[in-house]
Design a protein around this motif. Structure first.
Motif, PDB file in Angstrom:
ATOM      1  N   PHE A  81     -15.610   2.961  15.225  1.00  0.00           N
ATOM      2  CA  PHE A  81     -16.182   3.597  16.408  1.00  0.00           C
ATOM      3  C   PHE A  81     -15.957   2.684  17.601  1.00  0.00           C
ATOM      4  O   PHE A  81     -15.800   1.472  17.436  1.00  0.00           O
ATOM      5  N   SER A  82     -15.934   3.267  18.791  1.00  0.00           N
ATOM      6  CA  SER A  82     -15.805   2.483  20.011  1.00  0.00           C
ATOM      7  C   SER A  82     -16.987   2.800  20.923  1.00  0.00           C
ATOM      8  O   SER A  82     -17.386   3.959  21.025  1.00  0.00           O
ATOM      9  N   PRO A  83     -17.539   1.782  21.580  1.00  0.00           N
ATOM     10  CA  PRO A  83     -18.592   2.098  22.563  1.00  0.00           C
ATOM     11  C   PRO A  83     -18.039   2.825  23.781  1.00  0.00           C
ATOM     12  O   PRO A  83     -18.792   3.411  24.560  1.00  0.00           O
ATOM     13  N   GLU A  84     -16.707   2.792  23.940  1.00  0.00           N
ATOM     14  CA  GLU A  84     -16.062   3.360  25.131  1.00  0.00           C
ATOM     15  C   GLU A  84     -15.899   4.871  25.059  1.00  0.00           C
ATOM     16  O   GLU A  84     -16.126   5.585  26.025  1.00  0.00           O
ATOM     17  N   LYS A  85     -15.438   5.358  23.894  1.00  0.00           N
ATOM     18  CA  LYS A  85     -15.090   6.770  23.805  1.00  0.00           C
ATOM     19  C   LYS A  85     -14.914   7.171  22.343  1.00  0.00           C
ATOM     20  O   LYS A  85     -14.805   6.320  21.457  1.00  0.00           O
ATOM     21  N   LEU A  86     -14.866   8.471  22.127  1.00  0.00           N
ATOM     22  CA  LEU A  86     -14.532   9.030  20.821  1.00  0.00           C
ATOM     23  C   LEU A  86     -13.228   8.412  20.339  1.00  0.00           C
ATOM     24  O   LEU A  86     -12.265   8.311  21.098  1.00  0.00           O
ATOM     25  N   LEU A  87     -13.185   8.012  19.065  1.00  0.00           N
ATOM     26  CA  LEU A  87     -11.930   7.490  18.502  1.00  0.00           C
ATOM     27  C   LEU A  87     -11.341   8.495  17.519  1.00  0.00           C
ATOM     28  O   LEU A  87     -12.062   9.096  16.724  1.00  0.00           O
ATOM     29  N   LYS A  88     -10.008   8.658  17.589  1.00  0.00           N
ATOM     30  CA  LYS A  88      -9.277   9.547  16.678  1.00  0.00           C
ATOM     31  C   LYS A  88      -8.393   8.694  15.776  1.00  0.00           C
ATOM     32  O   LYS A  88      -7.599   7.890  16.268  1.00  0.00           O
TER      33      LYS A  88
ATOM     34  N   GLN B  29     -19.741   8.179  18.598  1.00  0.00           N
ATOM     35  CA  GLN B  29     -21.067   7.607  18.774  1.00  0.00           C
ATOM     36  C   GLN B  29     -21.947   8.626  19.501  1.00  0.00           C
ATOM     37  O   GLN B  29     -21.433   9.538  20.159  1.00  0.00           O
ATOM     38  N   PRO B  30     -23.273   8.455  19.405  1.00  0.00           N
ATOM     39  CA  PRO B  30     -24.153   9.336  20.189  1.00  0.00           C
ATOM     40  C   PRO B  30     -23.753   9.327  21.662  1.00  0.00           C
ATOM     41  O   PRO B  30     -23.458   8.257  22.220  1.00  0.00           O
ATOM     42  N   GLY B  31     -23.703  10.501  22.266  1.00  0.00           N
ATOM     43  CA  GLY B  31     -23.344  10.613  23.681  1.00  0.00           C
ATOM     44  C   GLY B  31     -21.860  10.835  23.918  1.00  0.00           C
ATOM     45  O   GLY B  31     -21.460  11.169  25.037  1.00  0.00           O
ATOM     46  N   GLN B  32     -21.032  10.678  22.879  1.00  0.00           N
ATOM     47  CA  GLN B  32     -19.585  10.871  23.067  1.00  0.00           C
ATOM     48  C   GLN B  32     -19.188  12.321  22.791  1.00  0.00           C
ATOM     49  O   GLN B  32     -19.849  13.022  22.025  1.00  0.00           O
TER      50      GLN B  32
END
Lengths: 108, 108
Positions: free
Chosen positions: A12-19, A36-39
């Motif tokens: 997971f990244s705190p920055e954005k959804l990861l694919k 993550q929550p909020g993404q």
């Protein structure tokens, strides 16, 4: 044999959804999305590709066309070609989705 | 919204492997295969379709080309177009597989 374990796609990244790509050919791709929550993935559409989301972990709010619904583990959601679709993790838990697209977009 | 729950595809037959369709378009199909111990899909090949097996429950012996391996829950196995492939449940537990094929075979 070309084997992947879905449990291994946990970044997971705190920055954005990861694919994370699991498999891809000229006919399809299979990814694991980690949110993550909020993404979220903003609603968008593909003229000639179908998409299926399968919830592995957590719960997400899915949009297909004008409909929005929240689904948890084991739910499979079909977004046919041409339909606007997107997904958001409203939290509180991290979410992972198995995502099929067929065919892969030309400009992925 | 077109939503299915993978947990709802639990029908097994004492006669043979059962295939339950989750979604299908002209571009792909997504099935759940239910295999009792001793049941199998004989090795076969598709000239122009890719297949992916994802183990949901149980353990199965997969064959792709000349290789055979046993895999359990969370394993994803890629059988590209042209490769001979098959799956067998050697037991002792029932097994369920999520199966993607793209594109669907013309004579499914």
């Amino acid at each position: 044999m070309d084997v992947k374990h879905l449990s291994s796609f946990q970044d997971f990244s705190p920055e954005k959804l990861l694919k994370h790509n699991v498999f891809q050919s000229g006919r399809f791709f299979l990814d694991v999305y980690c949110l993550q929550p909020g993404q979220a993935q903003k609603p968008h559409r593909h003229a000639t590709s179908d998409k299926v989301y399968v919830v592995l972990d957590g719960r997400c709010r899915f949009r297909v066309g004008a409909e929005e619904e929240v689904h948890g583990p084991g739910a499979a959601i079909f977004a046919p070609a041409g339909a606007e679709h997107g997904v958001a993790n409203d939290g509180p838990d991290a979410a992972r989705l198995l995502v099929l697209m067929s065919p892969p977009p030309e400009h992925a």
